[in-house]
Motif scaffolding. Structure first.
Motif, PDB file in Angstrom:
ATOM      1  N   GLN A 159       0.983  -1.230  -0.062  1.00 33.07           N
ATOM      2  CA  GLN A 159      -0.029   0.094  -0.016  1.00 33.07           C
ATOM      3  C   GLN A 159       0.788   1.328   0.030  1.00 33.07           C
ATOM      4  O   GLN A 159       0.464   2.339  -0.575  1.00 33.07           O
ATOM      5  N   ASN A 160       1.979   1.139   0.506  1.00 35.25           N
ATOM      6  CA  ASN A 160       3.037   2.325   0.536  1.00 35.25           C
ATOM      7  C   ASN A 160       3.788   2.720  -0.647  1.00 35.25           C
ATOM      8  O   ASN A 160       4.413   3.820  -0.637  1.00 35.25           O
ATOM      9  N   HIS A 161       3.892   1.754  -1.680  1.00 38.29           N
ATOM     10  CA  HIS A 161       4.703   1.871  -2.605  1.00 38.29           C
ATOM     11  C   HIS A 161       4.006   1.475  -3.879  1.00 38.29           C
ATOM     12  O   HIS A 161       3.866   0.359  -4.203  1.00 38.29           O
ATOM     13  N   PRO A 162       3.307   2.549  -4.703  1.00 35.76           N
ATOM     14  CA  PRO A 162       2.682   2.355  -5.813  1.00 35.76           C
ATOM     15  C   PRO A 162       3.357   1.582  -6.854  1.00 35.76           C
ATOM     16  O   PRO A 162       4.735   1.626  -7.116  1.00 35.76           O
ATOM     17  N   PHE A 163       2.800   0.544  -7.928  1.00 35.10           N
ATOM     18  CA  PHE A 163       3.349  -0.111  -8.819  1.00 35.10           C
ATOM     19  C   PHE A 163       3.037   0.661  -9.991  1.00 35.10           C
ATOM     20  O   PHE A 163       1.747   0.919 -10.207  1.00 35.10           O
ATOM     21  N   VAL A 164       3.882   1.024 -10.772  1.00 36.98           N
ATOM     22  CA  VAL A 164       3.559   1.793 -12.143  1.00 36.98           C
ATOM     23  C   VAL A 164       4.052   1.263 -13.227  1.00 36.98           C
ATOM     24  O   VAL A 164       5.366   1.079 -13.313  1.00 36.98           O
ATOM     25  N   VAL A 165       3.271   1.158 -14.310  1.00 32.20           N
ATOM     26  CA  VAL A 165       3.781   0.614 -15.609  1.00 32.20           C
ATOM     27  C   VAL A 165       3.531   1.701 -16.615  1.00 32.20           C
ATOM     28  O   VAL A 165       2.413   2.177 -16.738  1.00 32.20           O
ATOM     29  N   TYR A 166       4.691   2.042 -17.474  1.00 38.33           N
ATOM     30  CA  TYR A 166       4.807   3.126 -18.475  1.00 38.33           C
ATOM     31  C   TYR A 166       4.743   2.436 -19.763  1.00 38.33           C
ATOM     32  O   TYR A 166       5.589   1.715 -19.714  1.00 38.33           O
ATOM     33  N   ALA A 167       3.859   2.839 -20.670  1.00 36.37           N
ATOM     34  CA  ALA A 167       3.751   2.344 -21.819  1.00 36.37           C
ATOM     35  C   ALA A 167       3.289   3.274 -23.005  1.00 36.37           C
ATOM     36  O   ALA A 167       2.087   3.594 -22.892  1.00 36.37           O
ATOM     37  N   LYS A 168       4.201   3.686 -23.977  1.00 35.99           N
ATOM     38  CA  LYS A 168       3.820   4.857 -24.934  1.00 35.99           C
ATOM     39  C   LYS A 168       3.022   6.004 -24.414  1.00 35.99           C
ATOM     40  O   LYS A 168       1.995   6.177 -24.955  1.00 35.99           O
ATOM     41  N   GLY A 169       3.373   6.418 -23.291  1.00 37.58           N
ATOM     42  CA  GLY A 169       2.821   7.692 -22.860  1.00 37.58           C
ATOM     43  C   GLY A 169       1.730   7.479 -21.981  1.00 37.58           C
ATOM     44  O   GLY A 169       1.060   8.281 -21.387  1.00 37.58           O
ATOM     45  N   ILE A 170       1.224   6.315 -21.550  1.00 38.11           N
ATOM     46  CA  ILE A 170       0.143   5.965 -20.691  1.00 38.11           C
ATOM     47  C   ILE A 170       0.883   5.057 -19.432  1.00 38.11           C
ATOM     48  O   ILE A 170       1.593   4.374 -19.485  1.00 38.11           O
ATOM     49  N   SER A 171       0.197   5.822 -18.398  1.00 44.98           N
ATOM     50  CA  SER A 171       0.719   5.105 -16.938  1.00 44.98           C
ATOM     51  C   SER A 171      -0.557   4.439 -16.375  1.00 44.98           C
ATOM     52  O   SER A 171      -1.740   4.761 -16.319  1.00 44.98           O
TER      53      SER A 171
END
Length: 338
Positions: A179-191
């Motif tokens: 909960q304290n560390h968001p997981f983010v995927v970046y792909a072609k300008g979309i997160s």
């Protein structure tokens, strides 16, 4: 230059013509002090200023200027040139100091540099060159299934409080809960941001569409730039499709009804993974207990594909043989040691 006593006497009495006054002035400029016999102190004190006729003042000034400026200008230009040379030297040294002296970084930069020194960050890139899906594990324990030709890049370790990865292609993510560390995927300008869930992101090079399909939990999908801005929260069973040409976003029911469970994948792929990570994955896939001393596995890594159709005993025997380890079958599972 010599001037007669009679001419000097006429000058001090104010009886000289303009030409004679100019002659006497040049003489007086050349001598340090007036001879005592020419004029007594009493006479000097009683001498009044000579009054020139109107119109003669400017004439005398121009004549004096012509005689004196020719000598003054060379000296003045010499001084100017000398001063200019000094200024050029000072400026040159200052510029040299600017180029050679490294400016002190700001406090924030210092902190970043110190962090990098204490905890260096390396970028890792993984590409699936095969024609089938490959399973891999991220440093935080999250699992990623790479589809053919997909590429995933991430920092080791994850930077600060964020778990960020960069995707080119298609991948399935099963995110470890944190909960304290968001997981983010970046792909072609979309997160796509998740805290603990599973979803699939498709961002192919030759396609104008970017697709995010949510399987469990919730994710926030957004784009924020000068061309297009949107922010959507997806719930399970929904998918978001963004058209990068028309800048159009559509959220609808997912066309994928079921997602193949991770534990049914037939192959594990490792690239310079530590043996500790390899054994952890094998424990999850085969539901067995593998005991080992971490000190024995220090600096040992494994690169290759493991077919899950093989028995766990065969797999452990091969890994142990490659690293000169012993594999022992126990009542509770397996023991790996030197």
């Amino acid at each position: 230059m010599n001037v007669s006593d009679q001419l000097l006497d006429k000058y001090f009495k104010g009886q000289c013509s303009p030409e004679e006054q100019l002659l006497v002035l040049n003489y007086l400029n050349d001598i340090d002090e007036l001879p005592d016999h020419l004029l007594s102190q009493a006479e000097w004190d009683e001498t009044s200023d000579a009054i020139l006729p109107e119109g003669k003042t400017e004439e005398i000034f121009n004549a004096v200027k012509k005689q004196t400026m020719e000598q003054v200008y060379p000296l003045k230009w010499k001084k100017i040139i000398a001063v200019a040379a000094v200024v050029l030297v000072v400026v040159g040294l200052a510029l040299l100091g600017i180029k050679t002296e490294k400016p002190a970084p700001k406090l924030a930069d210092n902190q970043a540099l110190n962090k990098e020194k204490g905890d260096p960050i390396n970028w890792k890139s993984i590409v699936n060159y095969t024609d089938h899906q490959q399973l891999m594990q991220l440093p935080d324990g999250s699992t990623v299934k790479l589809f053919p030709a997909a590429e995933l890049r991430y920092a080791i370790p994850f930077v600060k409080n964020k778990r960020e990865v960069y995707l080119n292609g298609k991948s399935f993510f099963e995110v470890s809960k944190d909960q304290n560390h968001p997981f983010v995927v970046y792909a072609k300008g979309i997160s796509t941001t998740a805290l603990g869930t599973s979803f699939t992101v498709t961002a192919l090079n030759n396609s104008k569409f970017i697709k995010v399909q949510l399987h469990t939990g919730k994710v926030l999908v957004k784009k924020a730039d000068s061309i297009s801005r949107f922010s959507e929260i997806l719930i399970p069973g929904k998918e978001l499709v963004y058209n990068s040409i028309k800048n159009k976003v559509v959220v609808s029911d997912s066309r994928v009804l079921k997602v193949k469970p991770v534990n049914m994948i037939t192959e594990l792929n490792f690239q310079q993974a530590s043996l500790v990570d390899v054994f952890d994955q094998l424990e999850k896939q085969y539901k067995v207990n593998i005991e080992y001393d971490r000190a024995d596995l220090a600096e040992m890594s494994f690169t290759g594909n493991i077919k899950l159709t093989q028995s766990i005993t065969t797999i452990l025997e091969e890994i142990a043989e490659l690293n000169k380890l012993n594999q022992i079958k126990t009542v509770n599972g397996y023991l790996i040691r030197k």
